[in-house]
Every structure is written in structure tokens, then in C-alpha cells.
Write a protein that holds these residues in place. Structure first.
Motif, short mmCIF file in Angstrom:
data_model
loop_
_atom_site.label_atom_id
_atom_site.label_comp_id
_atom_site.label_asym_id
_atom_site.label_seq_id
_atom_site.Cartn_x
_atom_site.Cartn_y
_atom_site.Cartn_z
N ASN A 22 0.80 -1.22 0.00
CA ASN A 22 0.00 0.00 0.00
C ASN A 22 0.84 1.27 0.00
O ASN A 22 0.30 2.36 -0.19
CB ASN A 22 -0.95 0.01 1.20
CG ASN A 22 -2.03 -1.05 1.08
OD1 ASN A 22 -2.36 -1.50 -0.01
ND2 ASN A 22 -2.56 -1.48 2.21
N SER A 23 2.14 1.14 0.20
CA SER A 23 2.98 2.34 0.25
C SER A 23 3.13 2.94 -1.14
O SER A 23 3.17 2.23 -2.15
CB SER A 23 4.36 2.02 0.84
OG SER A 23 5.18 1.38 -0.11
N LYS A 24 3.22 4.23 -1.19
CA LYS A 24 3.38 4.92 -2.48
C LYS A 24 4.71 4.56 -3.12
O LYS A 24 4.82 4.49 -4.35
CB LYS A 24 3.25 6.43 -2.28
CG LYS A 24 1.83 6.83 -1.96
CD LYS A 24 1.68 8.32 -1.75
CE LYS A 24 0.22 8.56 -1.39
NZ LYS A 24 -0.08 9.94 -1.20
N PHE A 25 5.72 4.32 -2.32
CA PHE A 25 7.05 3.95 -2.83
C PHE A 25 6.97 2.61 -3.57
O PHE A 25 7.49 2.46 -4.68
CB PHE A 25 8.04 3.89 -1.66
CG PHE A 25 9.48 3.81 -2.07
CD1 PHE A 25 10.08 4.85 -2.77
CD2 PHE A 25 10.25 2.72 -1.72
CE1 PHE A 25 11.42 4.78 -3.14
CE2 PHE A 25 11.59 2.64 -2.08
CZ PHE A 25 12.17 3.68 -2.80
N HIS A 26 6.30 1.64 -2.94
CA HIS A 26 6.14 0.32 -3.57
C HIS A 26 5.29 0.44 -4.83
O HIS A 26 5.59 -0.19 -5.85
CB HIS A 26 5.52 -0.66 -2.59
CG HIS A 26 5.35 -2.04 -3.16
ND1 HIS A 26 6.39 -2.92 -3.28
CD2 HIS A 26 4.26 -2.66 -3.66
CE1 HIS A 26 5.94 -4.03 -3.83
NE2 HIS A 26 4.66 -3.90 -4.07
N GLN A 27 4.26 1.25 -4.78
CA GLN A 27 3.40 1.44 -5.96
C GLN A 27 4.20 2.04 -7.12
O GLN A 27 4.01 1.66 -8.28
CB GLN A 27 2.18 2.29 -5.60
CG GLN A 27 1.21 1.55 -4.70
CD GLN A 27 0.11 2.43 -4.15
OE1 GLN A 27 -0.02 3.60 -4.51
NE2 GLN A 27 -0.69 1.88 -3.25
N LEU A 28 5.09 2.98 -6.81
CA LEU A 28 5.97 3.54 -7.84
C LEU A 28 6.84 2.44 -8.45
O LEU A 28 6.99 2.36 -9.67
CB LEU A 28 6.86 4.64 -7.24
CG LEU A 28 7.97 5.17 -8.16
CD1 LEU A 28 7.36 5.92 -9.34
CD2 LEU A 28 8.93 6.05 -7.38
N PHE A 29 7.38 1.59 -7.61
CA PHE A 29 8.21 0.47 -8.07
C PHE A 29 7.43 -0.42 -9.03
O PHE A 29 7.91 -0.75 -10.12
CB PHE A 29 8.69 -0.31 -6.83
CG PHE A 29 9.55 -1.51 -7.14
CD1 PHE A 29 10.75 -1.39 -7.84
CD2 PHE A 29 9.19 -2.76 -6.68
CE1 PHE A 29 11.55 -2.49 -8.10
CE2 PHE A 29 9.99 -3.87 -6.93
CZ PHE A 29 11.16 -3.74 -7.63
N ILE A 30 6.21 -0.76 -8.67
CA ILE A 30 5.38 -1.62 -9.52
C ILE A 30 5.07 -0.92 -10.84
O ILE A 30 5.16 -1.53 -11.92
CB ILE A 30 4.07 -2.03 -8.79
CG1 ILE A 30 4.38 -2.86 -7.54
CG2 ILE A 30 3.12 -2.77 -9.74
CD1 ILE A 30 5.15 -4.14 -7.80
N SER A 138 17.61 2.17 -11.71
CA SER A 138 16.67 2.73 -10.73
C SER A 138 15.85 1.62 -10.07
O SER A 138 15.62 1.65 -8.85
CB SER A 138 15.73 3.73 -11.41
OG SER A 138 16.47 4.83 -11.89
N LEU A 139 15.41 0.65 -10.85
CA LEU A 139 14.62 -0.45 -10.29
C LEU A 139 15.43 -1.26 -9.28
O LEU A 139 14.91 -1.67 -8.24
CB LEU A 139 14.10 -1.35 -11.41
CG LEU A 139 12.95 -0.77 -12.22
CD1 LEU A 139 12.72 -1.59 -13.48
CD2 LEU A 139 11.68 -0.67 -11.39
N VAL A 140 16.70 -1.49 -9.58
CA VAL A 140 17.57 -2.21 -8.64
C VAL A 140 17.66 -1.42 -7.33
O VAL A 140 17.53 -1.98 -6.24
CB VAL A 140 18.97 -2.47 -9.24
CG1 VAL A 140 19.95 -2.95 -8.17
CG2 VAL A 140 18.88 -3.47 -10.38
N ALA A 141 17.87 -0.12 -7.43
CA ALA A 141 17.98 0.71 -6.23
C ALA A 141 16.70 0.67 -5.40
O ALA A 141 16.75 0.55 -4.17
CB ALA A 141 18.32 2.15 -6.62
N LEU A 142 15.55 0.75 -6.07
CA LEU A 142 14.27 0.70 -5.35
C LEU A 142 14.08 -0.68 -4.70
O LEU A 142 13.67 -0.76 -3.54
CB LEU A 142 13.10 1.00 -6.29
CG LEU A 142 13.03 2.40 -6.89
CD1 LEU A 142 11.82 2.52 -7.80
CD2 LEU A 142 13.01 3.48 -5.83
N ALA A 143 14.37 -1.73 -5.44
CA ALA A 143 14.22 -3.08 -4.89
C ALA A 143 15.10 -3.28 -3.67
O ALA A 143 14.66 -3.85 -2.66
CB ALA A 143 14.55 -4.12 -5.97
#
Length: 184
Positions: A22-30, A138-143
Motif C-alpha cells: 500500500n505504500s506509495k514507494f512500492h506502488q511507484l516500483f510496480i 533505478s529499479l535495482v535501487a528501489l528493490a
């Protein structure tokens, strides 16, 4: 202990916790995963055209090899979605659509069977590679930030392959194609 269990949960097949989802950060990642998923799937369609347009055997082989890697990138992204407990769903990538259109335009605007066309194909291809490198980096950094360790490993593998593809394109341009194109 809560930190340890959240690490295990976020990198296991169960996917992230509901709070994380539900976090906005995770939603951005998806959303960014969906974007690059669309991009990779559309590259699978576009790369054969670029391969056919290439004059140089080396360039055609490099594009053909990267096409096979790109198919694997699609599979890896599907695995990342599965790890996260998400459906593999593509979201139109406006940037990649534009980059593919630019590559098509280069082919249409240059004479067939020329090194000038190959130089243009390399430029268009490297623009695509640079977009992918930025996206996967960027995706690696977010993950990693969200401790999606298994997803980060898969994304990192693709990132390294994109960097190698870019390096190969540079080598082809510098070792033969640009010189020959300048003589045409």
C-alpha cells in the motif's frame, strides 16, 4: 526481530507485506516495472526489424543476440512480478514507444545496405540501451531499498546485460562501422 521477518517476507515468494504493497514507494516500483515490461515486450517485436535493416553482419548478429536476451528479460520481469505477488501487467511506456519510432525513422530515412544506415541503427539502439540502463539501475535501487533482494538480483542481471549490449554497440561503431559510414 520484526525487521528480520520483514526482510524474509519481502524477498520470499509470498511477496511484500500488505503495508508495503500500500505504500506509495512500492506502488511507484510496480508502475516502473510495468513500464519496462511493456518496453521489453515491444522491443521483442521491434528488434527483428532492426536486425533485418543492418548491413553489417556483426551488427545483425549483435541485434539478434540481444533479441534473445530481451526475451529473457521479459521472462525475468515476469518472475519479479511473481516474487512480489503481482500480476505481470504492462503499462504503456511512452519513452520506449518514441525510441522505437525513432529507430524506425532512421531505417526509413537512410539507404538500405549502407554503413550510414548501420551507424544510425547503432545510435537508435544505444538510445534504447541507455533508457533501459537508467530504468533497470533505478529499479535495482528501489528493490534494494525495500529489501526485495531476489527481485534486485534478477533486475541486476538484466542491468548488466544491457550495459554489455551498449558496450558491444560502441565497439562495433568505433571499430568499423563509423569509419566505413564516413567514406560513403
Amino acid at each position: 526481530m520484526a525487521t528480520t521477518s520483514s526482510k524474509t517476507t519481502s524477498s520470499s515468494k509470498k511477496g511484500p507485506s500488505q503495508e508495503m504493497k500500500n505504500s506509495k514507494f512500492h506502488q511507484l516500483f510496480i508502475q516502473e516495472l510495468q513500464d519496462i515490461y511493456w518496453a521489453e515486450k515491444n522491443l521483442v517485436k521491434a528488434l527483428p526489424k532492426m536486425k533485418r535493416a543492418a548491413t553489417s553482419t556483426g551488427l545483425a548478429e549483435a541485434i539478434g543476440s540481444h533479441l534473445e536476451e530481451t526475451k529473457e528479460h521479459v521472462n525475468r520481469l515476469e518472475e519479479v512480478f511473481e516474487l512480489l505477488g503481482e500480476k505481470a501487467q504492462a503499462k504503456k511506456c511512452e519513452a520506449m514507444e518514441g525510441l522505437i519510432a525513432e529507430g524506425t525513422s532512421v531505417v526509413e530515412d537512410t539507404e538500405s545496405d549502407t554503413m550510414v544506415r548501420d551507424a544510425g541503427v547503432i545510435i537508435a539502439s544505444q538510445k534504447i540501451e541507455h533508457y533501459e540502463i537508467a530504468s533497470y539501475g533505478s529499479l535495482v535501487a528501489l528493490a534494494m531499498k525495500m529489501e526485495h533482494n531476489d527481485a534486485a538480483k534478477l533486475l541486476s542481471k538484466t542491468l548488466e546485460e544491457e550495459k554489455k549490449a551498449d558496450e558491444l554497440l560502441t565497439q562495433l561503431a568505433e571499430s568499423e562501422i563509423n569509419e566505413q559510414a564516413a567514406q560513403e
